[in-house]
Design a protein around this motif. Structure first.
Motif, PDB file in Angstrom:
ATOM      1  N   ARG A  62       0.850  -1.180   0.000  1.00  0.00           N
ATOM      2  CA  ARG A  62       0.000   0.000   0.000  1.00  0.00           C
ATOM      3  C   ARG A  62       0.889   1.233   0.000  1.00  0.00           C
ATOM      4  O   ARG A  62       2.018   1.209   0.486  1.00  0.00           O
ATOM      5  CB  ARG A  62      -0.973   0.005   1.168  1.00  0.00           C
ATOM      6  N   LEU A  63       0.362   2.300  -0.565  1.00  0.00           N
ATOM      7  CA  LEU A  63       1.041   3.584  -0.609  1.00  0.00           C
ATOM      8  C   LEU A  63       0.201   4.566   0.177  1.00  0.00           C
ATOM      9  O   LEU A  63      -0.977   4.785  -0.139  1.00  0.00           O
ATOM     10  CB  LEU A  63       1.220   4.041  -2.053  1.00  0.00           C
ATOM     11  N   LEU A  64       0.810   5.138   1.214  1.00  0.00           N
ATOM     12  CA  LEU A  64       0.121   6.064   2.119  1.00  0.00           C
ATOM     13  C   LEU A  64       0.647   7.474   1.934  1.00  0.00           C
ATOM     14  O   LEU A  64       1.772   7.677   1.464  1.00  0.00           O
ATOM     15  CB  LEU A  64       0.374   5.660   3.578  1.00  0.00           C
ATOM     16  N   GLY A  67       1.043  12.706   6.981  1.00  0.00           N
ATOM     17  CA  GLY A  67       1.122  14.116   7.325  1.00  0.00           C
ATOM     18  C   GLY A  67       2.291  14.338   8.273  1.00  0.00           C
ATOM     19  O   GLY A  67       2.511  13.546   9.192  1.00  0.00           O
ATOM     20  N   LEU A  68       3.064  15.380   8.034  1.00  0.00           N
ATOM     21  CA  LEU A  68       4.206  15.711   8.877  1.00  0.00           C
ATOM     22  C   LEU A  68       3.847  16.853   9.822  1.00  0.00           C
ATOM     23  O   LEU A  68       2.912  17.618   9.568  1.00  0.00           O
ATOM     24  CB  LEU A  68       5.411  16.093   8.012  1.00  0.00           C
ATOM     25  N   ALA A  69       4.599  16.986  10.882  1.00  0.00           N
ATOM     26  CA  ALA A  69       4.324  17.998  11.905  1.00  0.00           C
ATOM     27  C   ALA A  69       4.350  19.415  11.344  1.00  0.00           C
ATOM     28  O   ALA A  69       3.631  20.290  11.835  1.00  0.00           O
ATOM     29  CB  ALA A  69       5.331  17.868  13.050  1.00  0.00           C
ATOM     30  N   ASP A  70       5.149  19.648  10.307  1.00  0.00           N
ATOM     31  CA  ASP A  70       5.259  21.003   9.751  1.00  0.00           C
ATOM     32  C   ASP A  70       4.198  21.300   8.691  1.00  0.00           C
ATOM     33  O   ASP A  70       4.257  22.315   8.011  1.00  0.00           O
ATOM     34  CB  ASP A  70       6.658  21.227   9.184  1.00  0.00           C
ATOM     35  N   GLY A  71       3.231  20.398   8.536  1.00  0.00           N
ATOM     36  CA  GLY A  71       2.144  20.623   7.580  1.00  0.00           C
ATOM     37  C   GLY A  71       2.392  20.017   6.208  1.00  0.00           C
ATOM     38  O   GLY A  71       1.473  19.936   5.398  1.00  0.00           O
ATOM     39  N   GLU A  74       4.390  13.299   3.116  1.00  0.00           N
ATOM     40  CA  GLU A  74       5.319  12.456   2.373  1.00  0.00           C
ATOM     41  C   GLU A  74       4.648  11.131   2.074  1.00  0.00           C
ATOM     42  O   GLU A  74       3.743  10.699   2.788  1.00  0.00           O
ATOM     43  CB  GLU A  74       6.630  12.254   3.117  1.00  0.00           C
ATOM     44  N   LEU A  75       5.099  10.508   1.008  1.00  0.00           N
ATOM     45  CA  LEU A  75       4.571   9.208   0.615  1.00  0.00           C
ATOM     46  C   LEU A  75       5.295   8.116   1.372  1.00  0.00           C
ATOM     47  O   LEU A  75       6.500   8.183   1.579  1.00  0.00           O
ATOM     48  CB  LEU A  75       4.741   9.013  -0.887  1.00  0.00           C
ATOM     49  N   ARG A  76       4.540   7.089   1.794  1.00  0.00           N
ATOM     50  CA  ARG A  76       5.099   5.986   2.563  1.00  0.00           C
ATOM     51  C   ARG A  76       4.614   4.658   1.982  1.00  0.00           C
ATOM     52  O   ARG A  76       3.420   4.419   1.848  1.00  0.00           O
ATOM     53  CB  ARG A  76       4.677   6.072   4.024  1.00  0.00           C
ATOM     54  N   ILE A  77       5.570   3.798   1.656  1.00  0.00           N
ATOM     55  CA  ILE A  77       5.250   2.439   1.225  1.00  0.00           C
ATOM     56  C   ILE A  77       5.130   1.568   2.470  1.00  0.00           C
ATOM     57  O   ILE A  77       5.934   1.680   3.393  1.00  0.00           O
ATOM     58  CB  ILE A  77       6.359   1.875   0.312  1.00  0.00           C
ATOM     59  N   PRO A 107       9.719  12.246  -3.481  1.00  0.00           N
ATOM     60  CA  PRO A 107      10.418  11.465  -2.457  1.00  0.00           C
ATOM     61  C   PRO A 107       9.437  10.534  -1.757  1.00  0.00           C
ATOM     62  O   PRO A 107       8.224  10.766  -1.757  1.00  0.00           O
ATOM     63  CB  PRO A 107      10.943  12.535  -1.505  1.00  0.00           C
ATOM     64  N   SER A 108       9.981   9.481  -1.147  1.00  0.00           N
ATOM     65  CA  SER A 108       9.126   8.563  -0.394  1.00  0.00           C
ATOM     66  C   SER A 108       9.967   7.855   0.669  1.00  0.00           C
ATOM     67  O   SER A 108      11.198   7.851   0.609  1.00  0.00           O
ATOM     68  CB  SER A 108       8.464   7.538  -1.322  1.00  0.00           C
TER      69      SER A 108
END
Length: 150
Positions: A62-64, A67-71, A74-77, A107-108
């Motif tokens: 799955r590709l997620l 959300g990062l703390a700074d708003g 990023e994509l996550r496998i 980037p991921s």
């Protein structure tokens, strides 16, 4: 190769994906953890799977969007797995080829089981932090940088 958000999956396919993940990550690896974590249903999540001739998923990922703390995001496998008896047949590579094609130049990140770091390196992922243990399994954080602008 198939892909789509949860809303596009028929019930039998969703069941097959979840069963495959439980069979691999919970039963085979003897890790008791909440496999069904709610992230599958996020509208931005894309599911990838290869199916056998009967239509049952035999490899998945799955590709997620995290959300990062700074708003930013990023994509996550995650949840990359292949049925035990079909490992080494190219299914995992096919899944990762499709996921990385979807990611494109962006980037991921992923958290790889430590023994699989070299496999993920084939797609440009590099270790970016110390090894850690999750559910009793050593992992390493990995990142694939954005492609340089031309």
């Amino acid at each position: 190769m198939h892909s789509g958000p949860l809303a596009d999956l028929d019930p039998a396919t969703l069941h097959g994906i979840l069963r495959l993940r439980v069979d691999v990550f919970v039963v085979e690896q003897n890790c008791s953890y909440p496999e069904i974590d709610g992230r599958d249903a996020e509208p931005s999540t894309i599911h990838f799977w290869c199916a056998d001739p009967d239509g049952s998923p035999v490899a998945t990922a799955r590709l997620l969007v995290d959300g990062l703390a700074d708003g930013r995001s990023e994509l996550r496998i995650g949840r990359v797995c292949t049925r035990h008896e079909l490992r080494g047949t190219g299914l995992t590579s096919a899944i990762l080829d499709a996921v990385v094609a979807e990611i494109g130049d962006r980037p991921s990140v992923l958290d790889a089981q430590a023994h699989l770091r070299d496999m993920y390196a084939r797609w440009g992922y590099v270790v970016v932090g110390p090894q850690f243990v999750e559910d009793g399994v050593p992992h390493v954080p990995m990142r694939r940088p954005a492609a340089p602008a031309e």
